[in-house]
Scaffold this motif. Sequence first.
Motif, mmCIF file in Angstrom:
data_model
loop_
_atom_site.group_PDB
_atom_site.id
_atom_site.type_symbol
_atom_site.label_atom_id
_atom_site.label_comp_id
_atom_site.label_asym_id
_atom_site.label_seq_id
_atom_site.Cartn_x
_atom_site.Cartn_y
_atom_site.Cartn_z
ATOM 1 N N HIS A 18 0.859 -1.269 -0.161
ATOM 2 C CA HIS A 18 0.006 -0.461 0.026
ATOM 3 C C HIS A 18 0.833 1.094 -0.317
ATOM 4 O O HIS A 18 0.238 2.664 -0.874
ATOM 5 C CB HIS A 18 -0.676 -0.168 1.146
ATOM 6 C CG HIS A 18 -2.073 -1.053 1.090
ATOM 7 N ND1 HIS A 18 -2.887 -0.864 0.091
ATOM 8 C CD2 HIS A 18 -2.224 -2.615 1.515
ATOM 9 C CE1 HIS A 18 -3.489 -2.906 -0.122
ATOM 10 N NE2 HIS A 18 -2.935 -3.321 1.098
ATOM 11 N N GLN A 21 2.230 1.296 -3.335
ATOM 12 C CA GLN A 21 1.319 1.694 -4.565
ATOM 13 C C GLN A 21 1.433 3.507 -4.094
ATOM 14 O O GLN A 21 1.489 4.030 -5.611
ATOM 15 C CB GLN A 21 -0.044 1.852 -4.470
ATOM 16 C CG GLN A 21 -1.420 1.540 -5.237
ATOM 17 C CD GLN A 21 -2.608 0.853 -4.767
ATOM 18 O OE1 GLN A 21 -2.242 0.923 -3.690
ATOM 19 N NE2 GLN A 21 -3.147 0.460 -5.774
ATOM 20 N N GLU A 22 1.059 4.017 -2.945
ATOM 21 C CA GLU A 22 1.165 5.903 -2.788
ATOM 22 C C GLU A 22 2.139 6.649 -3.577
ATOM 23 O O GLU A 22 2.380 7.617 -4.053
ATOM 24 C CB GLU A 22 0.881 5.526 -1.654
ATOM 25 C CG GLU A 22 -0.764 5.611 -0.797
ATOM 26 C CD GLU A 22 -1.498 5.975 -1.819
ATOM 27 O OE1 GLU A 22 -1.581 7.416 -2.518
ATOM 28 O OE2 GLU A 22 -2.504 5.390 -2.200
ATOM 29 N N LEU A 23 3.541 5.552 -3.569
ATOM 30 C CA LEU A 23 4.221 6.392 -3.994
ATOM 31 C C LEU A 23 4.583 6.012 -5.776
ATOM 32 O O LEU A 23 5.415 6.882 -6.518
ATOM 33 C CB LEU A 23 6.053 5.321 -3.017
ATOM 34 C CG LEU A 23 6.042 6.401 -1.795
ATOM 35 C CD1 LEU A 23 7.042 5.234 -1.099
ATOM 36 C CD2 LEU A 23 6.067 7.593 -1.944
ATOM 37 N N ASN A 25 2.725 4.500 -7.832
ATOM 38 C CA ASN A 25 1.760 5.024 -8.775
ATOM 39 C C ASN A 25 0.055 5.662 -8.066
ATOM 40 O O ASN A 25 -1.184 5.543 -7.891
ATOM 41 C CB ASN A 25 0.725 3.255 -8.863
ATOM 42 C CG ASN A 25 -0.186 3.402 -10.617
ATOM 43 O OD1 ASN A 25 -0.312 4.325 -10.612
ATOM 44 N ND2 ASN A 25 -1.245 2.475 -10.655
ATOM 45 N N PRO A 26 0.934 6.398 -7.864
ATOM 46 C CA PRO A 26 -0.380 7.210 -7.212
ATOM 47 C C PRO A 26 -1.716 7.656 -8.007
ATOM 48 O O PRO A 26 -2.552 8.176 -7.184
ATOM 49 C CB PRO A 26 0.444 8.999 -6.654
ATOM 50 C CG PRO A 26 1.739 8.542 -7.655
ATOM 51 C CD PRO A 26 1.668 8.094 -7.727
ATOM 52 N N ASN A 27 -1.361 8.322 -8.590
ATOM 53 C CA ASN A 27 -2.572 8.900 -10.088
ATOM 54 C C ASN A 27 -3.252 7.321 -10.760
ATOM 55 O O ASN A 27 -3.941 7.950 -11.842
ATOM 56 C CB ASN A 27 -1.960 10.178 -10.775
ATOM 57 C CG ASN A 27 -1.598 11.243 -10.118
ATOM 58 O OD1 ASN A 27 -1.634 11.719 -8.678
ATOM 59 N ND2 ASN A 27 -0.185 12.031 -10.168
ATOM 60 N N ARG A 30 -8.114 4.380 -10.289
ATOM 61 C CA ARG A 30 -8.785 3.891 -9.384
ATOM 62 C C ARG A 30 -9.893 2.213 -9.982
ATOM 63 O O ARG A 30 -10.311 2.687 -10.913
ATOM 64 C CB ARG A 30 -9.125 3.475 -8.583
ATOM 65 C CG ARG A 30 -8.839 4.858 -7.123
ATOM 66 C CD ARG A 30 -8.858 4.088 -5.956
ATOM 67 N NE ARG A 30 -8.077 4.464 -5.223
ATOM 68 C CZ ARG A 30 -7.164 3.517 -4.255
ATOM 69 N NH1 ARG A 30 -7.162 2.559 -3.909
ATOM 70 N NH2 ARG A 30 -6.587 4.225 -3.468
ATOM 71 N N ARG A 45 -5.307 -0.235 -8.625
ATOM 72 C CA ARG A 45 -5.530 1.219 -9.376
ATOM 73 C C ARG A 45 -4.513 0.121 -10.782
ATOM 74 O O ARG A 45 -3.691 -0.695 -10.649
ATOM 75 C CB ARG A 45 -4.701 2.021 -9.463
ATOM 76 C CG ARG A 45 -4.829 2.426 -7.794
ATOM 77 C CD ARG A 45 -3.648 3.476 -7.429
ATOM 78 N NE ARG A 45 -4.567 4.460 -6.114
ATOM 79 C CZ ARG A 45 -3.915 5.210 -5.231
ATOM 80 N NH1 ARG A 45 -2.361 4.813 -5.086
ATOM 81 N NH2 ARG A 45 -4.197 5.160 -4.566
ATOM 82 N N ASP A 48 -1.390 -1.186 -11.987
ATOM 83 C CA ASP A 48 -0.293 -2.187 -10.492
ATOM 84 C C ASP A 48 -0.254 -3.729 -10.820
ATOM 85 O O ASP A 48 -0.388 -3.955 -11.807
ATOM 86 C CB ASP A 48 -1.646 -2.341 -9.826
ATOM 87 C CG ASP A 48 -1.781 -1.535 -8.765
ATOM 88 O OD1 ASP A 48 -1.083 0.284 -8.607
ATOM 89 O OD2 ASP A 48 -2.608 -1.004 -7.913
#
Length: 178
Positions: A18, A21-23, A25-27, A30, A45, A48
């Motif tokens: 998690h 994923q934020e670092l 593939n933040p954009n 969804r 997302r 991913d």
Amino acid sequence: MAIVLLWPTKALASEVNHLDQELINPNGERMFVVEYQQKYQTQFRKNDPVIFTANNYQAGVQNGTLGILTQIKATNNGEEWGMVTTDDGREVKLDKALFDSLELAYAITLHKAQGSQFETVIVALPQSRMLDRAWVYTAITRAEKNIHIIGGELIMKKAIKTLSDRYKRKTALADMIN
């Protein structure tokens, strides 16, 4: 996957997934699914890395098959939910059963990586009872070209000195045979 991050426990790998994923593939778009007229947001997302956690012979995937979530769709009649492009280039259309067997794969456990090799392996060595000499050896041998070990020197030394459980078992079998 060319690079894999290995962790000793599923809980740690999930937490790192998690964060990664934020670092990384933040954009990413969804993934939502619609089931029984209800719309649900998933953890996934588009783009991913994912891993299948169950065998599905009809779809041609086994437990441990890695890939990238390349398409996302949602239907309420159980048809196609998206597409995963596997590491060997096959495109696997997701249905509910396949979707239910997906997990994020920014980081995976060593157990899931057994039998696979990757160009670059990053081995995380947190304080864990699972770390022993056999675990470290197995993790290192997953790398084809590059290995990066993250963790304290003392943790690494302790892991290397710790014999695996198979050497710790005490049975009376030898006495019974003699």
